[in-house]
Scaffold this motif. Structure first.
Motif, PDB file in Angstrom:
ATOM      1  N   UNK A   7      50.268 -96.240 -45.747  1.00 53.26           N
ATOM      2  CA  UNK A   7      49.708 -96.630 -47.039  1.00 53.26           C
ATOM      3  C   UNK A   7      48.350 -95.960 -47.152  1.00 53.26           C
ATOM      4  N   UNK A   8      48.091 -95.306 -48.285  1.00 53.77           N
ATOM      5  CA  UNK A   8      46.798 -94.674 -48.507  1.00 53.77           C
ATOM      6  C   UNK A   8      46.103 -95.386 -49.661  1.00 53.77           C
ATOM      7  N   UNK A   9      44.885 -95.857 -49.402  1.00 58.62           N
ATOM      8  CA  UNK A   9      44.128 -96.650 -50.368  1.00 58.62           C
ATOM      9  C   UNK A   9      42.915 -95.835 -50.828  1.00 58.62           C
ATOM     10  N   UNK A  10      42.811 -95.535 -52.128  1.00 58.07           N
ATOM     11  CA  UNK A  10      41.631 -94.802 -52.605  1.00 58.07           C
ATOM     12  C   UNK A  10      40.343 -95.582 -52.351  1.00 58.07           C
ATOM     13  N   UNK A  11      39.290 -94.841 -52.010  1.00 57.16           N
ATOM     14  CA  UNK A  11      38.025 -95.482 -51.681  1.00 57.16           C
ATOM     15  C   UNK A  11      36.851 -94.652 -52.173  1.00 57.16           C
ATOM     16  N   UNK A  35      37.602 -81.860 -40.953  1.00 57.80           N
ATOM     17  CA  UNK A  35      36.974 -80.630 -41.414  1.00 57.80           C
ATOM     18  C   UNK A  35      35.513 -80.886 -41.671  1.00 57.80           C
ATOM     19  N   UNK A  36      34.795 -79.865 -42.113  1.00 56.01           N
ATOM     20  CA  UNK A  36      33.348 -80.012 -42.274  1.00 56.01           C
ATOM     21  C   UNK A  36      32.928 -81.026 -43.340  1.00 56.01           C
ATOM     22  N   UNK A  37      33.764 -81.250 -44.343  1.00 55.17           N
ATOM     23  CA  UNK A  37      33.376 -82.132 -45.441  1.00 55.17           C
ATOM     24  C   UNK A  37      34.318 -83.308 -45.651  1.00 55.17           C
ATOM     25  N   UNK A  38      35.157 -83.622 -44.648  1.00 54.49           N
ATOM     26  CA  UNK A  38      36.144 -84.672 -44.876  1.00 54.49           C
ATOM     27  C   UNK A  38      36.411 -85.444 -43.591  1.00 54.49           C
ATOM     28  N   UNK A  39      36.298 -86.755 -43.671  1.00 56.90           N
ATOM     29  CA  UNK A  39      36.656 -87.664 -42.583  1.00 56.90           C
ATOM     30  C   UNK A  39      37.707 -88.620 -43.121  1.00 56.90           C
ATOM     31  N   UNK A  40      38.819 -88.727 -42.400  1.00 59.84           N
ATOM     32  CA  UNK A  40      39.917 -89.605 -42.782  1.00 59.84           C
ATOM     33  C   UNK A  40      39.765 -90.903 -42.004  1.00 59.84           C
ATOM     34  N   UNK A  41      39.708 -92.014 -42.687  1.00 61.28           N
ATOM     35  CA  UNK A  41      39.577 -93.316 -42.035  1.00 61.28           C
ATOM     36  C   UNK A  41      40.956 -93.945 -41.926  1.00 61.28           C
ATOM     37  N   UNK A  50      50.871 -97.354 -40.612  1.00 58.57           N
ATOM     38  CA  UNK A  50      49.424 -97.247 -40.626  1.00 58.57           C
ATOM     39  C   UNK A  50      48.911 -97.283 -42.056  1.00 58.57           C
ATOM     40  N   UNK A  51      47.614 -97.372 -42.184  1.00 56.58           N
ATOM     41  CA  UNK A  51      46.974 -97.331 -43.497  1.00 56.58           C
ATOM     42  C   UNK A  51      45.730 -96.472 -43.365  1.00 56.58           C
ATOM     43  N   UNK A  52      45.265 -95.936 -44.482  1.00 54.34           N
ATOM     44  CA  UNK A  52      44.083 -95.088 -44.458  1.00 54.34           C
ATOM     45  C   UNK A  52      43.357 -95.174 -45.782  1.00 54.34           C
ATOM     46  N   UNK A  53      42.113 -94.739 -45.749  1.00 53.70           N
ATOM     47  CA  UNK A  53      41.316 -94.625 -46.966  1.00 53.70           C
ATOM     48  C   UNK A  53      41.304 -93.167 -47.388  1.00 53.70           C
ATOM     49  N   UNK A  54      41.540 -92.922 -48.661  1.00 54.93           N
ATOM     50  CA  UNK A  54      41.450 -91.565 -49.198  1.00 54.93           C
ATOM     51  C   UNK A  54      40.354 -91.557 -50.253  1.00 54.93           C
ATOM     52  N   UNK A  55      39.688 -90.435 -50.423  1.00 52.27           N
ATOM     53  CA  UNK A  55      38.573 -90.413 -51.377  1.00 52.27           C
ATOM     54  C   UNK A  55      39.028 -90.524 -52.827  1.00 52.27           C
ATOM     55  N   UNK A  56      38.264 -91.277 -53.605  1.00 47.45           N
ATOM     56  CA  UNK A  56      38.452 -91.277 -55.052  1.00 47.45           C
ATOM     57  C   UNK A  56      38.045 -89.890 -55.514  1.00 47.45           C
ATOM     58  N   UNK A  57      38.852 -89.278 -56.388  1.00 45.46           N
ATOM     59  CA  UNK A  57      38.588 -87.903 -56.782  1.00 45.46           C
ATOM     60  C   UNK A  57      38.949 -87.673 -58.241  1.00 45.46           C
ATOM     61  N   UNK A  58      37.945 -87.357 -59.048  1.00 47.24           N
ATOM     62  CA  UNK A  58      38.217 -87.011 -60.442  1.00 47.24           C
ATOM     63  C   UNK A  58      38.994 -85.703 -60.519  1.00 47.24           C
TER      64      UNK A  58
END
Length: 125
Positions: A7-11, A35-41, A50-58
């Protein structure tokens, strides 16, 4: 029957989300640099899912409420093709995550964003 494996939850605020789900559900968070600009929680749910947080992205049109369910796949390419045949819209064709597996994201016919996950380690889910 295909299980939900992720499950991926926007954050918009990972620290707040980690505290919330940790306190509410007892989930333990692990930050994984991707990567240099991205950390996956990631959250370990104590089973094969499993579950994770994904970035909110316009840019990617991902906002609060755009939770993505990942279904297990033994043959990602065939499953993505089948989703398309049945009226789904492929948003992200096969993307390999070295050492982890591969994913593909699509919209179902009513516009829900869902995905398939094929693990590089099938015994781990």
């Amino acid at each position: 029957m295909r299980p939900i494996v992720h499950i991926e939850i926007p954050s918009a605020d990972n620290d707040a989300q980690k505290a919330f789900y940790g306190s509410l559900l007892g989930w333990q968070a692990t930050d994984i640099p991707m990567g240099p600009d991205f950390t996956y929680t990631m959250f370990d749910l104590g089973n094969s899912m499993g579950a994770a947080l994904s970035p909110v992205s316009e840019d990617d049109n991902i906002g609060p409420g755009d939770v993505i369910l990942y279904f297990h796949s033994d043959d990602l390419d065939a499953d993505i093709a089948r989703a398309s045949e049945l009226g789904g819209e492929v948003l992200l064709p096969r993307q390999d995550i070295p050492g982890f597996g591969s994913l593909g994201i699509f919209k179902d016919p009513t516009g829900n964003r869902v995905a398939f996950w094929q693990s590089a380690n099938p015994e781990q889910g």
